[in-house]
Design an enzyme around this catalytic site. Structure first.
Site, PDB file in Angstrom:
ATOM      1  N   ARG A 195       0.861  -1.188   0.000  1.00  0.00           N
ATOM      2  CA  ARG A 195       0.000   0.000   0.000  1.00  0.00           C
ATOM      3  C   ARG A 195       0.897   1.237   0.000  1.00  0.00           C
ATOM      4  O   ARG A 195       1.715   1.415   0.914  1.00  0.00           O
ATOM      5  CB  ARG A 195      -0.916  -0.007   1.229  1.00  0.00           C
ATOM      6  CG  ARG A 195      -1.695   1.278   1.402  1.00  0.00           C
ATOM      7  CD  ARG A 195      -2.671   1.214   2.577  1.00  0.00           C
ATOM      8  NE  ARG A 195      -3.341   2.481   2.722  1.00  0.00           N
ATOM      9  CZ  ARG A 195      -3.091   3.377   3.678  1.00  0.00           C
ATOM     10  NH1 ARG A 195      -2.210   3.122   4.634  1.00  0.00           N
ATOM     11  NH2 ARG A 195      -3.749   4.516   3.712  1.00  0.00           N
ATOM     12  N   HIS A 214      -2.818  10.976   0.507  1.00  0.00           N
ATOM     13  CA  HIS A 214      -2.265  10.789   1.855  1.00  0.00           C
ATOM     14  C   HIS A 214      -1.649  12.138   2.265  1.00  0.00           C
ATOM     15  O   HIS A 214      -0.474  12.242   2.574  1.00  0.00           O
ATOM     16  CB  HIS A 214      -1.250   9.642   1.868  1.00  0.00           C
ATOM     17  CG  HIS A 214      -1.002   9.053   3.227  1.00  0.00           C
ATOM     18  ND1 HIS A 214      -1.211   7.728   3.526  1.00  0.00           N
ATOM     19  CD2 HIS A 214      -0.562   9.606   4.377  1.00  0.00           C
ATOM     20  CE1 HIS A 214      -0.895   7.482   4.781  1.00  0.00           C
ATOM     21  NE2 HIS A 214      -0.490   8.623   5.339  1.00  0.00           N
ATOM     22  N   GLU A 238      -7.370   8.759   6.098  1.00  0.00           N
ATOM     23  CA  GLU A 238      -7.649   9.428   7.369  1.00  0.00           C
ATOM     24  C   GLU A 238      -8.164  10.861   7.203  1.00  0.00           C
ATOM     25  O   GLU A 238      -7.493  11.822   7.608  1.00  0.00           O
ATOM     26  CB  GLU A 238      -6.404   9.414   8.265  1.00  0.00           C
ATOM     27  CG  GLU A 238      -5.888   8.014   8.543  1.00  0.00           C
ATOM     28  CD  GLU A 238      -4.669   7.994   9.471  1.00  0.00           C
ATOM     29  OE1 GLU A 238      -4.117   9.065   9.758  1.00  0.00           O
ATOM     30  OE2 GLU A 238      -4.280   6.894   9.912  1.00  0.00           O
ATOM     31  N   ASN A 282      -7.485   2.151   9.806  1.00  0.00           N
ATOM     32  CA  ASN A 282      -6.181   2.310  10.453  1.00  0.00           C
ATOM     33  C   ASN A 282      -6.416   2.309  11.952  1.00  0.00           C
ATOM     34  O   ASN A 282      -7.214   3.117  12.455  1.00  0.00           O
ATOM     35  CB  ASN A 282      -5.529   3.631  10.049  1.00  0.00           C
ATOM     36  CG  ASN A 282      -5.143   3.662   8.580  1.00  0.00           C
ATOM     37  OD1 ASN A 282      -5.233   2.652   7.887  1.00  0.00           O
ATOM     38  ND2 ASN A 282      -4.705   4.817   8.106  1.00  0.00           N
ATOM     39  N   TYR A 330      -4.594   2.318  15.829  1.00  0.00           N
ATOM     40  CA  TYR A 330      -3.404   2.468  16.663  1.00  0.00           C
ATOM     41  C   TYR A 330      -3.704   2.339  18.151  1.00  0.00           C
ATOM     42  O   TYR A 330      -2.904   1.832  18.910  1.00  0.00           O
ATOM     43  CB  TYR A 330      -2.718   3.814  16.383  1.00  0.00           C
ATOM     44  CG  TYR A 330      -2.067   3.809  15.016  1.00  0.00           C
ATOM     45  CD1 TYR A 330      -0.793   3.298  14.841  1.00  0.00           C
ATOM     46  CD2 TYR A 330      -2.757   4.253  13.898  1.00  0.00           C
ATOM     47  CE1 TYR A 330      -0.203   3.240  13.589  1.00  0.00           C
ATOM     48  CE2 TYR A 330      -2.178   4.210  12.633  1.00  0.00           C
ATOM     49  CZ  TYR A 330      -0.902   3.694  12.493  1.00  0.00           C
ATOM     50  OH  TYR A 330      -0.322   3.623  11.249  1.00  0.00           O
ATOM     51  N   GLU A 352      -3.583   0.119   8.201  1.00  0.00           N
ATOM     52  CA  GLU A 352      -2.410   0.494   9.002  1.00  0.00           C
ATOM     53  C   GLU A 352      -2.578  -0.034  10.410  1.00  0.00           C
ATOM     54  O   GLU A 352      -3.678   0.024  10.982  1.00  0.00           O
ATOM     55  CB  GLU A 352      -2.244   2.024   9.118  1.00  0.00           C
ATOM     56  CG  GLU A 352      -1.826   2.697   7.846  1.00  0.00           C
ATOM     57  CD  GLU A 352      -1.650   4.209   8.027  1.00  0.00           C
ATOM     58  OE1 GLU A 352      -1.395   4.676   9.167  1.00  0.00           O
ATOM     59  OE2 GLU A 352      -1.771   4.911   7.013  1.00  0.00           O
TER      60      GLU A 352
HETATM   61  O1  IFM Z   1       2.506   7.895   9.933  1.00  0.00           O
HETATM   62  C1  IFM Z   1       1.137   7.935  10.075  1.00  0.00           C
HETATM   63  C2  IFM Z   1       0.436   7.705   8.747  1.00  0.00           C
HETATM   64  O2  IFM Z   1       0.846   8.607   7.779  1.00  0.00           O
HETATM   65  C3  IFM Z   1      -1.054   7.834   8.912  1.00  0.00           C
HETATM   66  N1  IFM Z   1      -1.534   7.031   9.994  1.00  0.00           N
HETATM   67  C4  IFM Z   1      -0.845   7.099  11.253  1.00  0.00           C
HETATM   68  C5  IFM Z   1       0.637   6.911  11.059  1.00  0.00           C
HETATM   69  C6  IFM Z   1       1.382   6.983  12.412  1.00  0.00           C
HETATM   70  O3  IFM Z   1       1.161   8.229  12.998  1.00  0.00           O
END
Ligand code: IFM
Length: 443
Positions: free
Chosen positions: A76, A120, A165, A292, A294, A346
């Site tokens: 990706r 992006h 995002e 994504n 985290y 992600e």
């Molecule tokens: O590095 C970023 C990415 O560009 C978008 N999502 C979160 C990642 C970590 O902060």
């Protein structure tokens, strides 16, 4: 390592153009909002910028060879809009398109499926000068760009995500002002989110009209919201609002054709201007949904806010590690929205990596991946239709406002020499994929 995923599951790694390419003045590339923002003193840690980054523009062949070595069969990456259309309107820059053609050719040669993101975050600066995503005209410019991408590559890539995002562009870029273009205006931020979503729907329609065979979708950063104290009504209300502004603000229009009423009420006069027909366009059916993930949101109404217990630790970003939230969220999306197949586009973490000779020992990153992959497997068992997972990131890279201090890569980058070193987590990921008996075609 046990087998937890079916043979056709997509295993990938993820990057983005501004974070890795460098070569900002080469090949006829125009200026992006991130070039401008990162060169403003004090905006980025150490005043870093993406001028050189990982020099991927020149080293893409070696980087793709690394991907192949990891047995990863999907990559990706994003197109830098100003590389292919320097001012975001008018003539296409053939030299820019040729770079991405070389990348796609090389991926094909190695049997790695290209998964592309169109935005992006590196918007052409000329469009920003005309009002950027606050200006409804940018929706039309983005649609033209998407149409042109589809005309050229719509039958050669496996998937196309319109935006990465949109919450980050809208909120960090236009409400908090800590990302490009650095504006702090809540009404502008929500207008931006609406224009991003509208351009997504229009771009999907334009790409389909080009006869693209790629799966089409969008990538959202999402986190379930937990009240700090489940017995506190104030914390529960904070969690509802956190869920509303981060998750439902995007999922509801995309899958239900309406913005959530509670968030509209919260915004009051700052709610976006919406024209007749916009919501129908936004809700254009998608072929996949990128998520994504985290961390969770830990929502506290107290001042100062109560901090999470960090039971599973935190990353170098200060982000709480809380893998079960990924399972919870994926199951919730499945039940509330019946989305198309989900790819985790992600997931990863910044850790305090140290280069020791030819090795980087990063056991905490391995544990992070292991626990999150287990959460994905659990969610699948509970009914979430997750069909792919992309680790963030292939390489250490330019981590936006944090510059190069924060390392998210499976591969360590020594920026002085541009040497790449596989971290232990890269080898672990390779072995994990092998243990799943991945037999998906690498085409
Ligand atoms: O590095 C970023 C990415 O560009 C978008 N999502 C979160 C990642 C970590 O902060």
């Amino acid at each position: 390592m046990s087998k937890q995923f079916p043979p056709g599951f997509i295993w990938g790694v993820s990057t983005s153009s501004y974070q890795i390419e460098g070569a900002v003045n080469e090949g006829g590339r125009g200026v992006s909002t991130w070039d401008t923002f990162s060169h403003l003193p004090g905006k980025i840690a150490n005043n870093d910028n993406g001028d050189v980054a990982c020099d991927h523009y020149h080293r893409y062949r070696d980087d793709i060879a690394l991907i192949a070595d990891l047995d990863v069969s999907a990559y990706r990456f994003s197109i830098a809009w100003p590389r292919v259309q320097p001012t975001g309107s008018g003539a296409w820059n053939e030299e820019g398109w040729a770079f991405y053609e070389r990348v796609i050719d090389e991926l094909e040669r190695k049997g790695i499926a290209p998964h592309v993101t169109l935005n992006h975050w590196d918007l052409p600066q000329a469009l920003e000068d005309a009002g950027g995503w606050r200006n409804r005209e940018t929706v039309e410019r983005f649609t033209e760009y998407a149409r042109e991408f589809a005309r050229r590559f719509g039958k050669r890539v496996r998937s196309v995500a319109t935006h990465n995002e949109p919450w980050v562009v809208a909120i960090l870029g236009h409400e908090k002002g800590i990302f490009a273009p650095g504006i702090a205006d809540r009404a502008a931020a929500y207008q931006v989110s609406h224009h991003l979503l509208l351009s997504h729907g229009k771009a999907l329609r334009a790409m389909r009209a080009q006869g693209t065979t790629a799966a089409l979708g969008i990538v959202l950063n999402q986190s379930p919201a937990y009240p700090a104290d489940p017995d506190s009504e104030a914390d529960r209300a904070a969690a509802r609002l956190g869920d509303g502004t981060l998750n439902r603000w995007y999922m509801d229009p995309l899958f239900r054709g309406a913005y959530p009423a509670d968030v509209l009420a919260y915004l009051g006069a700052d709610a976006p201007k919406i024209e007749a027909g916009d919501l129908e366009i936004i809700a254009t059916p998608m072929d996949f949904l990128g998520i994504n993930f985290y961390m969770r949101q830990f929502c506290s109404a107290a001042q100062p806010p109560q901090q999470p217990p960090y039971e599973y630790g935190k990353t170098e970003m200060g982000w709480e590690v809380y893998p079960s939230a990924l399972a919870v969220h994926l199951v919730r999306l499945a039940f509330d929205y019946s989305p198309p197949p989900i790819y985790i586009t992600e997931n990863g973490c910044a850790m305090p990596d140290v280069l020791e000779g030819d090795a980087v020992h990063d056991p905490r990153r391995i544990e992070y991946f292991r626990a999150h992959l287990e959460a994905v497997a659990q969610a699948r068992a509970l009914g979430a239709n997750v069909q792919g997972y992309f680790a963030w990131s292939l390489l250490d890279n330019f981590e936006w406002a944090e510059g190069y201090d924060k390392r998210f890569g499976l591969v360590y980058v020594d920026y002085a020499s541009q040497r790449r070193v596989l971290k232990d987590s890269a080898l672990w990921y390779r072995d994990f994929i092998r243990a799943q008996g991945a037999t998906q075609t690498k085409d």
